[in-house]
Design a protein around this motif. Structure first.
Motif, PDB file in Angstrom:
ATOM      1  N   PHE D 107     101.821  66.699  15.233  1.00 34.37           N
ATOM      2  CA  PHE D 107     101.657  65.903  16.442  1.00 34.37           C
ATOM      3  C   PHE D 107     100.951  66.731  17.518  1.00 34.37           C
ATOM      4  CE2 PHE D 107     105.625  68.180  16.746  1.00 34.37           C
ATOM      5  CZ  PHE D 107     105.603  68.684  18.024  1.00 34.37           C
ATOM      6  N   PHE D 108     100.576  66.082  18.609  1.00 35.68           N
ATOM      7  CA  PHE D 108      99.980  66.774  19.758  1.00 35.68           C
ATOM      8  C   PHE D 108     101.015  66.842  20.879  1.00 35.68           C
ATOM      9  CE2 PHE D 108      96.387  64.418  17.776  1.00 35.68           C
ATOM     10  CZ  PHE D 108      95.664  65.499  17.319  1.00 35.68           C
ATOM     11  N   LEU D 109     101.035  67.930  21.630  1.00 34.38           N
ATOM     12  CA  LEU D 109     102.061  68.101  22.668  1.00 34.38           C
ATOM     13  C   LEU D 109     102.079  67.005  23.719  1.00 34.38           C
ATOM     14  CD1 LEU D 109     101.893  71.976  22.852  1.00 34.38           C
ATOM     15  CD2 LEU D 109     103.899  70.613  22.216  1.00 34.38           C
ATOM     16  N   PRO D 110     100.929  66.432  24.145  1.00 31.12           N
ATOM     17  CA  PRO D 110     101.019  65.352  25.143  1.00 31.12           C
ATOM     18  C   PRO D 110     101.800  64.135  24.659  1.00 31.12           C
ATOM     19  CG  PRO D 110      98.708  65.955  24.717  1.00 31.12           C
ATOM     20  CD  PRO D 110      99.544  66.833  23.862  1.00 31.12           C
ATOM     21  N   GLN D 111     101.932  63.960  23.345  1.00 28.51           N
ATOM     22  CA  GLN D 111     102.741  62.842  22.848  1.00 28.51           C
ATOM     23  C   GLN D 111     104.192  62.970  23.315  1.00 28.51           C
ATOM     24  OE1 GLN D 111     100.821  63.196  18.538  1.00 28.51           O
ATOM     25  NE2 GLN D 111     102.268  61.525  18.600  1.00 28.51           N
TER      26      GLN D 111
END
Lengths: 135, 135, 135, 135, 135, 135
Positions: D107-111
């Motif tokens: 996943f990406f951290l902003p999620q």
């Protein structure tokens, strides 16, 4: 299966009758009133009786549907509110309450049933129920 | 138009009859069962038969509606689940499954029809259909 | 209470009749057509007449339901669109229009009523109404 | 601007550090713990301190993230819950709590920041605040 | 923490650079391409590499952003899609894909980060992950 | 990339500075004002300049944040509105405008960024843009 009702506010007798009939046939209990004064009186007498409110915007000489909605929400901050209107519909963005539905005339009766049901189902469990025992 | 059904789990015979009648009149096919054991048995016999599940929480001496919901979701992770309850409703936040609806007693029957229909319509196309050819 | 209608496009006469009957009993006005050509003709003749559209995907030899939906959305960019299909449902993610509902066969008739009602209620007040005076 | 925190539960020290750093840089206050036992202890000591919870599913030999989420929801039925997982993600439909978010690895951290913020913003005003006076 | 990327399609080099920088600073991995041909080639070479797509609508002489979106959705029917446009925005209702976001110019960069994160978080767990083992 | 701004209304200088800094670092353009009078004046001077509004509820001796929100929505019926408050938060159900977000103190700064971005992204394409040509 329930002793709660939907408060319907509409000043045209024939439209009020149509709305009452459609809601009752769908399975709702309904209390219909013809103006703002009667709406506020019915609500204030027993706020816990009403699970939701359906209102026209223009209601003759008294308060409008916008004001009744704010009144009932001061008593129950998450009470389902559905407005129906024609020429006042574009004021919903400034005069409506949060988490309400504006149904624009002309409309189909199932829109009202779905709007009320959806708002009732979105309430938080603890908010919609006074805690009376049941299965 | 369909060979799928809604599994309704309710231990009070009169309420079960009310729910079955209302759902059938609205256009659903219904399989009603009176307890958790029968619910699990019906589901496990043919999981693909059931498009959704409506359940009371308290079901006599066996498992509760919370446990049946987790059981059917292990077989179909996006199966629509609607709970109805009175005094157990505040446990939904910890005991319910994601993307389910909690309908609090007292309620109106159209709430159940709208809840089931909305959850059925939100399913991903590929998940809700076994791929049988049709127009 | 309204002079607007739902445009229903379905090439199988018996299914079209089922859909028309169910929608009318629920309270909708319906115009049913058997193919893409008739659908486009009916819509182009009076776009403001149609408050929503329900369409099968496969429609015999003419255009598909995907193309009709894009056609009507070019005339009214927020018109409610509900698709019904079986084997074409997995194409919805690439061929469908935004804010539409895909109902997968087999389905229950209340799903269609709820889908149309929900989309109609989500329209912006100013977009759904030509501004005709009413209460 | 706040004395509330997000409880982050992750048994891999490097991933825990990554999550803590990303959340703090975004503007969250964070309390990180390496296992289920520490998570339950931190929460039970001061439930009102935690505005939300982010948890891995597999946490070594103790309870899983599924169980911790049910535990904290029994104390606060609408507490925002975000799960992160790889191979356990398909169990979310049966083991997760309502109104939670499952973020699937990779996943990406902003999620994570968006998931926590969205859940915090969806809480009912009266539920998220103990009523302390402020402007 | 991930080997997946967002595919960014923008024919103006300076805007592409702005978008790439903003997304990378927020925590995304980005692959930027200047036209439709390069976008399709990058996607077809390794569809599983891309977790989402951000695209301008007008892309010089080749295919538009509408067509690229349909192309990638045919490969992955739930891939997050975010469009950015100015004068083509009103075509989103007819030319866009379902469950996409249209961001209208002028816009603020956090809108893009929130749009991508929200769509990524809404994917079904089983759809977003190839099943590789992790904690 | 834009000549639009977020109007921030907050009567405590230090909190106003915090909000302005956080929004600017995230990528928003901000116009901060210390009271209701300045907020209305800034908005009325150039309504098309403001893409959204963030406001405290209590603003000293003048109008409250509830009234400013209704004022700006009368000029632009779908303008994103985010309220922040502590002790006034429970009035949101009766005094707030539809499709707004109430952020309850204490809060985390990313909640504000996500709330504004989400509301901006939900606007209808044609409503959010004056139609100026761009790619």
């Amino acid at each position: 299966m329930s002793d709660i009702a939907i408060l319907v506010v509409e000043d045209e007798p024939l439209i009020l009758l149509d709305l009452e009939t459609a809601l009752q046939e769908a399975g709702f209990l309904v209390v219909g009133v013809p103006n703002a004064e009667a709406a506020v009186e019915a609500f204030d007498e027993d706020p816990s009786k009403f699970a939701g409110r359906l209102t026209d915007i223009r209601l003759g000489s008294g308060e409008s549907g916008w004001e009744i909605a704010r009144h009932v929400r001061r008593g129950n901050s998450s009470l389902p509110v559905v407005y129906i209107s024609g020429d006042s519909a574009d004021l919903w963005g400034s005069e409506g309450v949060p988490d309400s539905v504006m149904i624009v005339k002309p409309f189909f009766l199932p829109q009202i049933i779905t709007a009320l049901s959806t708002l009732l189902n979105q309430q938080h469990p603890t908010a919609a129920n006074g805690g009376e025992p049941s299965h």
